[in-house]
Scaffold this active site. Structure first.
Site, PDB file in Angstrom:
ATOM      1  N   ARG A 104       0.885  -1.186   0.000  1.00  3.38           N
ATOM      2  CA  ARG A 104       0.000   0.000   0.000  1.00  3.38           C
ATOM      3  C   ARG A 104       0.910   1.221   0.000  1.00  3.38           C
ATOM      4  O   ARG A 104       1.701   1.425   0.919  1.00  3.38           O
ATOM      5  CB  ARG A 104      -0.908  -0.001   1.224  1.00  3.38           C
ATOM      6  CG  ARG A 104      -1.640   1.336   1.383  1.00  3.38           C
ATOM      7  CD  ARG A 104      -2.750   1.297   2.408  1.00  3.38           C
ATOM      8  NE  ARG A 104      -3.918   0.622   1.880  1.00  3.38           N
ATOM      9  CZ  ARG A 104      -5.141   0.751   2.380  1.00  3.38           C
ATOM     10  NH1 ARG A 104      -5.348   1.512   3.440  1.00  3.38           N
ATOM     11  NH2 ARG A 104      -6.168   0.105   1.850  1.00  3.38           N
ATOM     12  N   HIS A 131      -7.416   0.731  -6.420  1.00  5.35           N
ATOM     13  CA  HIS A 131      -7.622  -0.091  -5.220  1.00  5.35           C
ATOM     14  C   HIS A 131      -8.333  -1.387  -5.635  1.00  5.35           C
ATOM     15  O   HIS A 131      -9.487  -1.630  -5.296  1.00  5.35           O
ATOM     16  CB  HIS A 131      -8.469   0.696  -4.203  1.00  5.35           C
ATOM     17  CG  HIS A 131      -8.462   0.110  -2.821  1.00  5.35           C
ATOM     18  ND1 HIS A 131      -7.646  -0.940  -2.446  1.00  5.35           N
ATOM     19  CD2 HIS A 131      -9.196   0.435  -1.713  1.00  5.35           C
ATOM     20  CE1 HIS A 131      -7.869  -1.221  -1.179  1.00  5.35           C
ATOM     21  NE2 HIS A 131      -8.803  -0.419  -0.712  1.00  5.35           N
ATOM     22  N   GLN A 134     -10.275  -3.914  -3.163  1.00  8.45           N
ATOM     23  CA  GLN A 134     -11.604  -3.498  -2.707  1.00  8.45           C
ATOM     24  C   GLN A 134     -12.664  -3.888  -3.732  1.00  8.45           C
ATOM     25  O   GLN A 134     -13.785  -4.263  -3.377  1.00  8.45           O
ATOM     26  CB  GLN A 134     -11.621  -1.984  -2.479  1.00  8.45           C
ATOM     27  CG  GLN A 134     -12.933  -1.475  -1.924  1.00  8.45           C
ATOM     28  CD  GLN A 134     -13.211  -1.965  -0.509  1.00  8.45           C
ATOM     29  OE1 GLN A 134     -12.359  -1.837   0.364  1.00  8.45           O
ATOM     30  NE2 GLN A 134     -14.381  -2.542  -0.264  1.00  8.45           N
ATOM     31  N   ASP A 219     -17.115   7.201  -1.647  1.00 16.18           N
ATOM     32  CA  ASP A 219     -15.855   7.097  -0.911  1.00 16.18           C
ATOM     33  C   ASP A 219     -15.596   8.495  -0.334  1.00 16.18           C
ATOM     34  O   ASP A 219     -16.290   9.462  -0.688  1.00 16.18           O
ATOM     35  CB  ASP A 219     -14.747   6.682  -1.911  1.00 16.18           C
ATOM     36  CG  ASP A 219     -13.397   6.429  -1.254  1.00 16.18           C
ATOM     37  OD1 ASP A 219     -13.321   6.361  -0.019  1.00 16.18           O
ATOM     38  OD2 ASP A 219     -12.401   6.307  -2.007  1.00 16.18           O
ATOM     39  N   CYS A 259     -16.361   1.754   0.639  1.00 20.59           N
ATOM     40  CA  CYS A 259     -15.206   0.926   1.000  1.00 20.59           C
ATOM     41  C   CYS A 259     -14.793   1.101   2.458  1.00 20.59           C
ATOM     42  O   CYS A 259     -14.122   0.243   3.012  1.00 20.59           O
ATOM     43  CB  CYS A 259     -14.044   1.214   0.064  1.00 20.59           C
ATOM     44  SG  CYS A 259     -13.414   2.901   0.156  1.00 20.59           S
ATOM     45  N   ARG A 287     -13.600  -8.530   2.116  1.00 22.66           N
ATOM     46  CA  ARG A 287     -12.169  -8.307   1.851  1.00 22.66           C
ATOM     47  C   ARG A 287     -11.388  -9.555   2.248  1.00 22.66           C
ATOM     48  O   ARG A 287     -10.470  -9.987   1.555  1.00 22.66           O
ATOM     49  CB  ARG A 287     -11.645  -7.094   2.652  1.00 22.66           C
ATOM     50  CG  ARG A 287     -12.215  -5.745   2.234  1.00 22.66           C
ATOM     51  CD  ARG A 287     -11.740  -5.339   0.838  1.00 22.66           C
ATOM     52  NE  ARG A 287     -10.290  -5.292   0.749  1.00 22.66           N
ATOM     53  CZ  ARG A 287      -9.525  -4.268   1.118  1.00 22.66           C
ATOM     54  NH1 ARG A 287     -10.078  -3.156   1.573  1.00 22.66           N
ATOM     55  NH2 ARG A 287      -8.211  -4.310   0.996  1.00 22.66           N
TER      56      ARG A 287
END
Ligand code: CP
Ligand code: NVA
Length: 304
Positions: A104, A131, A134, A219, A259, A287
């Site tokens: 990340r 991402h 996700q 988001d 998310c 996830r």
């Protein structure tokens, strides 16, 4: 066979993605039934985090342990990466000891550079641009609640950010139409939009964008690394909130996803996470299951 990476959703083909999500749901059932699985016994996942995380860290770490392996948390504060050791040198060393590497970070080019010399599969666990992990969870969640997403209309409300870019990839891979409702100047990457052709359209008015949609997603307005833009963005994005009134425009069976982490009172109203159409907690749990399927696929080189 050459090593496979997962830097964007486009690193798997549409069939592989479908199989991966089927396997994720099977792993979830098996795990809930208490079945012990040690498919990754003695395998090691190295996890490099240059940004904060709750879900990503816990899901990858728990996932590796549940499959009989282990995960190493590497912070740039404690490794030589934080003291300027070149990415490629770090990649050669870490990938000679670990079976997979999860990263990340900020610049998407960092994961590309790492992967270009890595002997082990590299997983993008969020960059400024994408991402993809996700999206595996989001697509699994939609499928578990509503069946195939092929042909559906999905509305993205808010910033044309890393999540939005991965939704653009998903529209092409899973065959749905994505409407992006964002303020002018916050559109997703133009080249990515062009590549997606008819799969994506920009509809600046959120009420129009939500009309008859099957899935509403949003988001945060300011992503990690954009903290100093928070106040300005709060003003610009004020009309881009998902709330029951916006949801009322959508299809009556529409789902709502986020998310997380969420900012109640900003991109969502106070009541949205607990709204009848919200599947955010399943989305977060998935996830774990989706990434266990991904780890098996990348490390073992086979699905299931
Ligand atoms: N959704 C997500 O990636 O959450 P974290 O930042 O907590 O990992
Ligand atoms: N767009 C957000 C997603 C967090 C999971 C960020 O990059 O901070």
């Amino acid at each position: 066979m050459s090593v496979r990476h997962f830097l964007t959703l486009n690193d798997l083909n549409a069939n592989e993605l479908d199989e991966l999500l089927d396997h994720a749901s099977a792993l979830k059932k098996e795990w809930r039934a208490g079945k012990v699985r040690d498919s990754l016994k003695n395998r090691v996942l190295a996890m490099i985090f240059e940004k904060s995380s709750t879900r990503t860290r816990v899901s990858f770490e728990a996932g590796m342990i549940q499959l009989g392996g282990a995960a190493l948390f590497l912070s740039p504060r404690d490794t030589q990466l934080g003291r300027g050791e070149p990415i490629e040198d770090s990649a050669r060393v870490i990938s000679s000891m670990a079976d997979a590497v999860m990263i990340r970070t900020f610049d998407h080019n960092t994961v590309r550079r790492f992967a270009s010399v890595s002997k082990a599969p590299v997983i993008n666990a969020l960059t400024d641009d994408y991402h993809p992990c996700q999206l595996l969870a989001d697509m699994q969640t939609y499928r578990e609640h509503r069946g195939s997403i092929r042909g559906a209309t999905v509305t993205w409300v808010g910033d044309g950010n890393n999540m939005c870019n991965s939704y653009i990839n998903a529209a092409q891979q899973f065959g749905f139409h994505l409407r992006v409702a964002c303020p002018k100047g916050y559109e997703p990457d133009a080249a990515l939009m062009a590549e997606a052709g008819n799969y994506v359209s920009i509809v600046h008015d959120p009420l129009l964008a939500a009309k008859d949609s099957n899935l509403l997603v949003t988001d945060v307005w300011a992503s990690m690394g954009q903290e100093d833009e928070q106040a300005e963005r709060a003003k610009t994005f004020a009309n881009y909130q998902i709330n029951p009134a916006l949801l009322a425009q959508a299809d009556r069976d529409a789902l709502f996803m986020h998310c997380l982490p969420a900012h109640r009172g900003e991109e969502i109203s106070e009541d949205m996470l607990e709204h009848a159409s919200s599947v955010v907690w399943d989305e977060a749990e998935n996830r774990l299951h989706a990434q266990k399927a991904l780890l098996e696929f990348l490390i073992l080189g086979q699905m299931g």
